[in-house]
Design a protein around this motif. Sequence first.
Motif, short mmCIF file in Angstrom:
data_model
loop_
_atom_site.label_atom_id
_atom_site.label_comp_id
_atom_site.label_asym_id
_atom_site.label_seq_id
_atom_site.Cartn_x
_atom_site.Cartn_y
_atom_site.Cartn_z
N ASN A 191 41.01 43.37 35.98
CA ASN A 191 40.19 43.59 34.78
C ASN A 191 39.86 42.30 34.06
OD1 ASN A 191 39.99 46.65 34.51
ND2 ASN A 191 42.18 46.38 34.80
N ASP A 194 36.31 41.17 34.75
CA ASP A 194 35.27 41.78 33.92
C ASP A 194 35.27 41.19 32.52
OD1 ASP A 194 34.81 43.44 36.09
OD2 ASP A 194 36.09 45.03 35.31
N SER A 203 36.11 37.62 41.45
CA SER A 203 36.77 38.43 42.48
C SER A 203 36.83 37.63 43.77
CB SER A 203 35.99 39.73 42.69
OG SER A 203 36.42 40.38 43.85
N THR A 212 24.05 40.01 42.07
CA THR A 212 24.03 41.30 41.39
C THR A 212 22.70 42.02 41.56
OG1 THR A 212 24.32 42.39 39.26
CG2 THR A 212 23.38 40.19 39.20
N LYS A 217 23.40 50.20 42.62
CA LYS A 217 24.53 50.59 41.77
C LYS A 217 24.60 52.11 41.68
CE LYS A 217 23.96 46.29 39.21
NZ LYS A 217 23.01 45.74 40.21
N ILE A 231 33.95 54.97 38.08
CA ILE A 231 33.66 53.68 38.71
C ILE A 231 32.16 53.55 38.99
CG2 ILE A 231 35.92 53.43 39.79
CD1 ILE A 231 34.65 54.43 42.42
N ASP A 234 28.91 49.33 43.97
CA ASP A 234 27.78 48.44 44.26
C ASP A 234 27.69 48.26 45.76
OD1 ASP A 234 27.44 48.26 41.59
OD2 ASP A 234 27.92 46.13 41.40
N ARG A 242 31.33 45.98 46.29
CA ARG A 242 32.36 45.88 45.25
C ARG A 242 32.43 47.20 44.49
NH1 ARG A 242 29.80 41.98 40.44
NH2 ARG A 242 27.92 43.23 40.11
N LEU A 244 33.47 48.59 40.54
CA LEU A 244 33.72 48.19 39.15
C LEU A 244 34.00 49.42 38.30
CD1 LEU A 244 30.78 45.64 38.69
CD2 LEU A 244 33.17 45.11 39.17
N ARG A 261 39.94 48.98 42.74
CA ARG A 261 38.90 47.95 42.64
C ARG A 261 38.73 47.15 43.93
NH1 ARG A 261 36.85 44.75 38.22
NH2 ARG A 261 38.24 45.84 36.78
#
Length: 687
Positions: A191, A194, A203, A212, A217, A231, A234, A242, A244, A261
Amino acid sequence: MPKLTIDGQEVEVPPGSTVLQACEAAGREIPVFCYHPRLDIAGNCRMCLVEMEKSPKPIASCAMPAGDGMVIKTNTPLVHKARKGVLELLLINHPLDCPICDQGGECDLQDLTLFYGPDQSRFEENKRPVADKYLGPLISTHMTRCIHCTRCIRFIDQVAGVEELGAVHRGEHMEITTWIEKALSSELSGNIIDLCPVGALNSKPYEYRARTWELKKTESVDVLDAVGANIRVDSRGSEVMRVLPRLHEDINEEWLADKSRFSYDGLKRRRLDVPMVKSEGRLAPSDWRTAFSTIKERLESVDPKRIGFIVGDLVDAETMVMVRELATAIGTPHVDCRQDGAKLDGKVRAEYLFNTTIAGIEQADAVLLVGTNPRWEAPLINARLRKRQLQGDFRVARIGAPFDLTYPVEDLGAGAQTLQELASGQHSFAEVLKGAKNPMVIVGAGAVARPDGAAILALARELAVACNMVREDWNGFNVLHTAASRVAGLDLGLVPGEGGRDVAGMLEGAAGGMEVLFLIGADEIDTSRLGDTFVVYQGHHGDVGAHAADVILPGAAYTEKNAIYVNTEGRPQRTKLAVFPPGEAKEDWKILRALSEVLGRVVQLNSLPEVRARLAALAPQLRTIDVIEPAAWGEFGRSGELGRAAFTSPVQDFYQTNPISRASAVMAECSELFVRGAAQGATGTHG
């Protein structure tokens, strides 16, 4: 309640609010780096400066309590100049490596500099370099980018409860580091990635793999434990890149456990992507027609009373509806969703729910943990317990093996005898529970999976009644599950019917009584007891169950289907399809529907809406998504002889609890470092 004037607009805020919160209530956006609503106030970035009437200089709005009659201005030349100056100072030593930084596109510093920052630099000296720190296999560091907001320190200390990060040195020599160079041991450490407003913490498994804006998403739900954290998955193409956390105040707030995660790499390893049939003692790739016909041929000569279904821990509710319907069509009573042998019969819903709810923990003032280690079984519930403990007037007691839960715990005993003393009022802590306004008991999955699990449930129920835990406005009786499928399975009645065998009975009968077993994602059983039983395994990973199979039917993982899961509170939630299943794998309910046709036991549920309509008919309490239907109290458990063994948690390795995490190379590294290394007395230092 104080009334303030913000840019000419009067606003009233609750007592104890800050000026920043008052500005937000008035609809003003205040830039921040160090402030976070779930962490203690630090007030060290000064980005939130605003102008206050009668103040000789701008004030830090995050650290200033809101007072009655204050006049605040957030959009004046002085405020703009102050913010520009703060950003200029922050950027003095910040490297200009945005093109290679993983935070590019998601960076608070980048965004705020665009809106509030200077358009040129006056700094001509060399930038200050800082050596990167080792924080373990999950987090990579680029400490030259660090702006000393201390969010990571405050999270690890306050929320995770593991004091392993801090600041050393002073002034321009200050650095964020661990006290000794070692990996962060918290199950919530991811966390801080983030929380970091710059690219200092990233990460490690995801770093340099995608941008990104390349990712699709998808909002979904985590199923690697029974909490049901919200959650975001992605993905790029057919690969999950990933996972999130998403905000859900009543479940996970905005946090996520490390296993949920980081174990996504297990979604592409050891996958079952084609049907397989055993021939001459070896499994070989096949096709759906051959696999189904092999099952049909084997079942034709078998008495339905010698066929059983065992449902695993990651199975969705729609698939369990199809299992129930297919078992009924075949005519077998041998169906069980309790892989671990839990003595929960499902007749009284309050028997197997976390009735207090996760958010309800914050209303409790005393809790008894019975045979559970929430730090490994449900880290987000453990974080909620710690949050409540930090507020004060909250006593936590435990019956079971000692384990650092990140907050003070009173150890009362090890086994069922202590629980019996509490239920009968002979133990001193019973008075604490009776004197509490909102007492709780949390019974672990390991405690009810013992041979004397029914007796333990009966004692826990007696304790709840004796200590006034169950009232019209409060239910303090809770069972903490570890399996995402368990509550839905019990809601749907996936327990043995009249004359039916449970999991232990099916495995015992495999030596002669049971001829065919369907393992629906069941990987936590002792397959060495299956003997010559014909095994059909339906699942998504080549794990324990697949190794024992005669026929394998490849299914879809939770990121590859639209499905309903019910968390330990009894809250139904939906996963959404982020990527398609690999190869020839199919959604599990569709496999069972097609199989029923081949077997001549047709289940007339031909679409997902039809399956969900049947689900709602069987379990009306699951009709509304994200709504918990309170469970009626009743009699459950059964008195009997108590075992003398100490309570143990079913989770002995947090990082290796299911087929997905066992297939993950990242989780294997964490297990080696934090579990096996700790057991061997290793220090966990890097080198």
